[in-house]
Design a protein around this motif. Structure first.
Motif, PDB file in Angstrom:
ATOM      1  N   TRP A  96       0.834  -1.203   0.000  1.00 33.88           N
ATOM      2  CA  TRP A  96       0.000   0.000   0.000  1.00 33.88           C
ATOM      3  C   TRP A  96       0.871   1.256   0.000  1.00 33.88           C
ATOM      4  CZ3 TRP A  96      -0.858   4.483   2.570  1.00 33.88           C
ATOM      5  CH2 TRP A  96      -2.075   5.136   2.362  1.00 33.88           C
ATOM      6  N   VAL A  97       1.910   1.251   0.828  1.00 30.03           N
ATOM      7  CA  VAL A  97       2.822   2.405   0.875  1.00 30.03           C
ATOM      8  C   VAL A  97       3.513   2.596  -0.472  1.00 30.03           C
ATOM      9  CG1 VAL A  97       4.959   3.277   1.911  1.00 30.03           C
ATOM     10  CG2 VAL A  97       3.174   2.282   3.364  1.00 30.03           C
ATOM     11  N   ASP A  98       3.950   1.510  -1.085  1.00 26.49           N
ATOM     12  CA  ASP A  98       4.628   1.604  -2.382  1.00 26.49           C
ATOM     13  C   ASP A  98       3.698   2.171  -3.453  1.00 26.49           C
ATOM     14  OD1 ASP A  98       6.928   0.572  -1.301  1.00 26.49           O
ATOM     15  OD2 ASP A  98       6.572  -1.475  -2.008  1.00 26.49           O
ATOM     16  N   VAL A  99       2.467   1.660  -3.515  1.00 29.74           N
ATOM     17  CA  VAL A  99       1.523   2.138  -4.530  1.00 29.74           C
ATOM     18  C   VAL A  99       1.160   3.594  -4.262  1.00 29.74           C
ATOM     19  CG1 VAL A  99      -0.783   1.806  -5.524  1.00 29.74           C
ATOM     20  CG2 VAL A  99       0.617  -0.178  -4.942  1.00 29.74           C
ATOM     21  N   ASN A 100       1.003   3.964  -3.006  1.00 29.88           N
ATOM     22  CA  ASN A 100       0.698   5.351  -2.643  1.00 29.88           C
ATOM     23  C   ASN A 100       1.823   6.288  -3.107  1.00 29.88           C
ATOM     24  OD1 ASN A 100      -0.973   7.261  -0.670  1.00 29.88           O
ATOM     25  ND2 ASN A 100       1.197   7.586  -0.258  1.00 29.88           N
ATOM     26  N   ARG A 101       3.046   5.859  -2.867  1.00 30.15           N
ATOM     27  CA  ARG A 101       4.199   6.684  -3.262  1.00 30.15           C
ATOM     28  C   ARG A 101       4.280   6.799  -4.781  1.00 30.15           C
ATOM     29  NH1 ARG A 101       9.123   8.453  -1.412  1.00 30.15           N
ATOM     30  NH2 ARG A 101      10.877   8.314  -2.838  1.00 30.15           N
ATOM     31  N   GLU A 102       4.070   5.670  -5.472  1.00 25.01           N
ATOM     32  CA  GLU A 102       4.156   5.698  -6.938  1.00 25.01           C
ATOM     33  C   GLU A 102       3.064   6.579  -7.542  1.00 25.01           C
ATOM     34  OE1 GLU A 102       3.669   4.922 -11.006  1.00 25.01           O
ATOM     35  OE2 GLU A 102       2.166   4.267  -9.538  1.00 25.01           O
ATOM     36  N   ALA A 103       1.854   6.524  -6.982  1.00 22.78           N
ATOM     37  CA  ALA A 103       0.753   7.348  -7.483  1.00 22.78           C
ATOM     38  C   ALA A 103       1.057   8.834  -7.309  1.00 22.78           C
ATOM     39  CB  ALA A 103      -0.545   6.989  -6.764  1.00 22.78           C
ATOM     40  N   CYS A 104       1.689   9.158  -6.185  1.00 24.55           N
ATOM     41  CA  CYS A 104       2.048  10.552  -5.934  1.00 24.55           C
ATOM     42  C   CYS A 104       3.185  11.012  -6.849  1.00 24.55           C
ATOM     43  CB  CYS A 104       2.434  10.707  -4.469  1.00 24.55           C
ATOM     44  SG  CYS A 104       3.115  12.328  -4.035  1.00 24.55           S
ATOM     45  N   ARG A 105       4.234  10.219  -6.953  1.00 28.75           N
ATOM     46  CA  ARG A 105       5.395  10.620  -7.738  1.00 28.75           C
ATOM     47  C   ARG A 105       5.056  10.778  -9.217  1.00 28.75           C
ATOM     48  NH1 ARG A 105      10.422  10.514  -5.881  1.00 28.75           N
ATOM     49  NH2 ARG A 105      11.228  10.037  -7.960  1.00 28.75           N
TER      50      ARG A 105
END
Length: 981
Positions: free
Chosen positions: A382-391
């Motif tokens: 979840w943290v990885d996908v959240n970061r990728e969506a933001c970046r």
């Protein structure tokens, strides 16, 4: 001989079986006649258009998929190869491709059957084979290399999934209009170290999981690596060799050893030459390394350096602007872990762990380890996908603000479900929620959907009005809470689902209404409540209006299992599965595809369509394994069902093998004291029982009981079921006092749990009736059996298959008593119920036909028996195999009629064949004694009187071991009194 009626116990984990021990050994699959496929013919739902290719193993057709309006390629195995290695290799191709999603590998859409043949529906890639493409015109070396690099990327993707093609060549590559695709993985199998142990599946069984063992030489010799030609271990290095043979041929117009074509660059030839080395260890480490070497064009690299130098001045000007701009303070996308505070952080984990331990159950530590590991993984992703969506928006600028907002909203909902689940856990666990903990963690909503731009943008947008939007958000948050309660098996889930649905209706949002209906239907399906159909159909209708493929596909997938299990409507379930296939295909969700395949298999199994069920489950297992590994709970559940199909197929060796594997996995995932381990032991005991290993079956049931007594309430359905099974096995072992004690325990518990008129009570009564029958207490046995019949008829209706089982039990008691006329009446009624409920060719229906034919033969009504026996015997041989014990019963009926008609020689031949079959199958003494008694009379009829007396003496001893043989034992004694000297 009271022939088994054919009812198969349903022993899925947590379910009650339909009967105690009267179980069938359903059909072996026989070869089909040549298919004769012509344009316009239907294969499953597909309409054949034309033949596009043929080879040694089968044909490939172009066909129309009417549901999705697309052309597909159908690969159908040749009929004369159908039962040898053909279907297994075709299944392996489907398994291999189902795990691959790559633009340079052909995609599998579906697997089905045509008669006893199996077909795979794949994407139709229009274009010539690479061999034809090279032949039609002279190509430049760069053009040839580009085509092979594309094909090589497909091979590399296969290798990344542990799959070796084993027959790569230009004929197995299609040069499409848009891309190059590798096809025909018919010889593919898992890489080294993943071979099935030789001899594990029964010889010739289409259920064998891998017929291409390490050491077999398959493929096309001219493209084979030396180790493959020698029958050695075949790895991805062999595919590399075949690829390099093919590329050399494409570049130079001949296979290696011919003159090198002028113009082909030396670095290309050097790279290919290394891949052609005889020693696999001397080749490139992997296909990726080979492809990188082939793409490493020195001239192109020099051009890039020059272009980069020319751009340096422009870059310097741009850099001045960057230097003047203020530098970002910190990482704008680093807030992901903080957003999980209170959802899955250290304090929440401590609270959940304490709740697990507070249950005091013996498997709480194992449940905590399994569940927490999965939630840890989910939170990290979840943290990885959240970061990728933001970046993608804030740093890289390749994604719009709108799409980022949609992705973040999706992630917020996933966080809401996770938080609700851990909150339920932290507030206190009970047996149900602890038992479901690992599966609940596995069932959290997929994060991949939050990266699916098409899915996020095609769904109808929510309301713009802030007040209306707030109502929708509240309703959807309530729905997410329901999802978490359902995962945790909370008793509050059903009540909250009704409330969430009312809130969604009030919001006016079609999307929210669809999701709420899906949530309610999900809970009802898990409770096997037939009322699930209404909300699930409503969910499909509303999802269509909201343009939400995800909700529609999930609702249809759930509806399949609801119809198959709660409503026992297998035909409707298969129809809905066919409809759902298109919706699931559009999503491209491998896990949902696997769930649909598994649910469809449940309906197919109910219909007796065993090969199709096996195909569906094999593919489902491949999808689940690709998603979660062999230890995944969904994979375990699917292998569990595969073992059931193998058992229904009569392949007990394979059923036991799969069961043993699954038992080990279940212990590894859930711990040795988990109730699911007891469920696996219970089902493994059934396969042992069917194979005649009564001692180990009894031991498994006792082990299961010990686990259940330590982890379940004393008054639980699971413990009652296990007592029932312990009693059934004790009865089969002739331990009638032990059997009665266990069955009385089961009966008392079931009457308290379900009431005296429940079908589960009738099941135990059936077993008690059989105990009294074996004691010779026929009046008592009839009293109990008739009560069981009345309960089943009232509870389930007169046309339910389990009513046929009860009718058979009553008939068998009348037969043992000597009232064959009344017995025959009950057998006929059972046959009619089976025929109407399950069809004329269902394995259980065949069992009832045997009982009727045997009864007629015993009554010497051979003019009625022979018309049944004529088509029945070859049907049994085709369905079950020529050595099956049911065939022995039919042969005995024929031999009895031959005796009646004065045909001693055929009667003797039949009796001796039946006797050999029963002795080989290790049948009970009574069954063997009845065959020997027919043999004795036939020997007397042909004048072999000393042999007849010897056979009669032996038959009398065998028949006297059980009250079931008392009538025939008395007849044998009378024969001996009249004829023995």
């Amino acid at each position: 001989m009271p022939a088994t009626d054919g009812d198969t116990p349903d022993t899925v984990a947590g379910d009650e079986p339909a009967t105690g021990v009267e179980t069938p050994e359903p059909p072996r699959v026989a070869p089909a006649e040549p298919a004769g496929i012509r344009p316009g013919r239907r294969l499953g739902r597909y309409t054949v258009r034309s033949l596009v290719g043929a080879g040694g193993m089968g044909e490939v057709f172009a066909a129309l998929d009417p549901e999705l309006g697309r052309t597909v390629a159908i690969k159908l195995i040749r009929a004369d190869r159908a039962i040898a290695s053909g279907p297994a290799r075709l299944l392996r191709e489907a398994q291999a491709l189902a795990r691959l999603h790559h633009p340079n590998v052909v995609a599998v859409h579906d697997v089905g059957t045509e008669g006893d043949q199996i077909f795979v529906a794949m994407e139709f890639v229009e274009g010539p084979t690479l061999a034809e493409w090279l032949r039609v015109e002279r190509r430049g070396w760069r053009e040839v290399l580009a085509a092979f690099l594309a094909a090589g990327r497909g091979l590399a993707a296969a290798h990344a999934h542990g799959i070796v093609h084993r027959d790569f060549k230009p004929l197995n590559v299609i040069v499409g209009k848009e891309r190059v695709v590798v096809v025909d993985f018919g010889l593919a199998r898992a890489g080294a170290g993943d071979a099935t142990e030789p001899g594990a599946p029964s010889p010739g069984s289409v259920l064998g999981v891998d017929l291409t063992l390490t050491g077999e030489r398959v493929g096309t010799p001219s493209y084979m690596a030396p180790e493959q030609l020698a029958g050695g271990e075949v790895t991805a290095k062999a595919d590399q060799y075949s690829f390099c043979v093919s590329l050399w041929e494409g570049l130079h117009g001949a296979r290696p050893g011919a003159e090198v074509r002028e113009g082909v660059r030396g670095w290309v030839t050097a790279a290919v030459s290394r891949g052609l080395r005889p020693d696999p260890d001397a080749r490139w480490p992997s296909m990726d390394d080979l492809l990188a070497a082939l793409a490493r064009d020195p001239a192109a690299r020099r051009r890039r350096i020059l272009l980069a130098g020319g751009a340096a001045a422009l870059a310097a000007v741009a850099a001045w602007g960057l230097l003047r701009a203020p530098a970002p303070v910190g990482d704008p996308c680093a807030a992901g872990p903080a957003r999980l505070a209170g959802v899955w952080d250290a304090p929440r984990k401590d609270a959940v762990r304490a709740a697990f331990a507070a249950t005091g159950l013996p498997y709480s530590d194992d449940a905590w380890r399994g569940a927490s590991a999965r939630v840890d993984d989910y939170a990290a992703r979840w943290v990885d996908v959240n970061r990728e969506a933001c970046r993608a928006t804030r740093v890289e600028g390749r994604q719009s603000d709108t799409l980022m907002d949609l992705r973040m909203a999706c992630l917020d909902r996933r966080r809401g479900v996770l938080g609700a689940l851990t909150d339920v856990w932290a507030r206190g666990m009970d047996r149900n929620s602890l038992q479901a903990a690992v599966s609940a963690a596995r069932g959290l909503p997929p994060l991949a959907e939050c990266s699916d731009a098409r899915l996020l943008t095609e769904t109808a947008p929510g309301p713009r009005d802030p007040a209306a939007a707030a109502k929708v958000a509240a309703a959807r948050a309530h729905i997410d809470k329901v999802h978490a309660l359902a995962l945790a098996r909370s008793p509050a889930a059903a009540k909250e689902a009704a409330a969430a649905r009312a809130e969604a209706e009030a919001s006016g949002s079609t999307q929210a209404r669809a999701e709420a209906a899906l949530a309610e239907g999900d809970i009802l399906v898990n409770a096997q409540d037939p009322r699930a159909e209404r909300p699930l159909i409503e969910a499909v209708r509303l999802a269509g209006a909201a343009r939400d493929d995800r909700v529609a596909a999930r609702a249809l997938t759930l509806l399949v299992v609801g119809l198959a299990e709660a409503q026992q409507s297998a035909a409707r379930a298969v129809l809905v599965a066919d409809i759902a296939d298109g919706a699931v295909a559009r999503l491209g969700d491998g896990t949902l595809r696997a769930q649909l395949l598994r649910n469809r298999a449940q309906a197919l199994l109910t219909q007796g369509r065993l090969v199709e069920a096996w195909v569906a489950l094999t593919l489902a297992r491949a999808y689940f394994t690709a998603a979660g590994g062999e230890g995944d709970s969904d994979t375990i559940g699917t292998v569990f069902q595969l073992a059931r199909v193998a058992e229904a197929h009569g392949d007990y060796a394979l059923a036991r093998k799969l069961g043993d594997e699954n038992l080990a996995r279940t212990i590894a995932v859930f711990g040795p004291g988990h109730p699911l381990v007891a469920d696996n032991l219970t089902n493994q005991a059934l396969y042992l029982l069917q194979g005649g290993d009564l001692e180990r079956a009894a031991d498994h049931y006792r082990r299961a009981l010990a686990i259940q007594q330590a982890s379940l309430p004393p008054e639980s359905a699971g413990i009652a079921l296990t007592w029932n099974n312990i009693g059934a096995v004790a009865m089969e072992r002739g331990r009638l006092e032990e059997a009665e004690d266990a069955l009385q325990r089961a009966l008392a518990a079931r009457e308290r749990l379900f009431g005296p008129e429940h079908a589960f009570v009738a099941q135990t009564l059936d077993n008690l009736a059989m105990v009294e029958r074996k004691r010779g207490q026929f009046d008592r046995a009839l009293e109990i059996a008739e009560r069981a019949l009345a309960i089943r008829t009232k509870a389930l209706g007169p046309r339910d298959p389990s009513v046929a089982q009860a009718l058979w039990t009553v008939g068998s008691i009348f037969e043992i008593k000597g009232d064959l006329v009344t017995a025959l009446d009950y057998y006929r009624r059972a046959w009619e119920v089976r025929r109407q409920a399950q069809g004329p060719d269902h394995p259980a229906t065949l069992g009832s036909r045997i009982a009727v034919a045997w009864g007629l033969a015993q009554l010497r009504r051979c003019d009625e028996a022979r018309p049944i026996l004529g088509p029945l015997l070859p049907a049994l041989e085709k369905a079950f195999g020529a050595e099956h014990p049911w065939v022995a019963v039919a042969v005995m009926a024929v031999a009895t009629c031959d005796l009646v008609d004065g045909r001693g020689a055929p009667a003797l031949a039949g009796a001796e064949r039946a006797l050999a079959l029963l002795e080989k199958a290790k049948a009970g003494a009574t069954d063997v004694g009845q065959a020997r008694w027919i043999q004795a009379r036939a020997l007397w009829a042909v004048g072999r009187r000393d042999a007849a007396v010897a056979a009669a003496r032996r038959a009398e001893r065998e028949l006297s071991e059980d009250a079931d043989g008392a009538r025939d034992a008395a007849a044998a004694r009378a024969f001996l009194a009249a004829h023995a000297r």
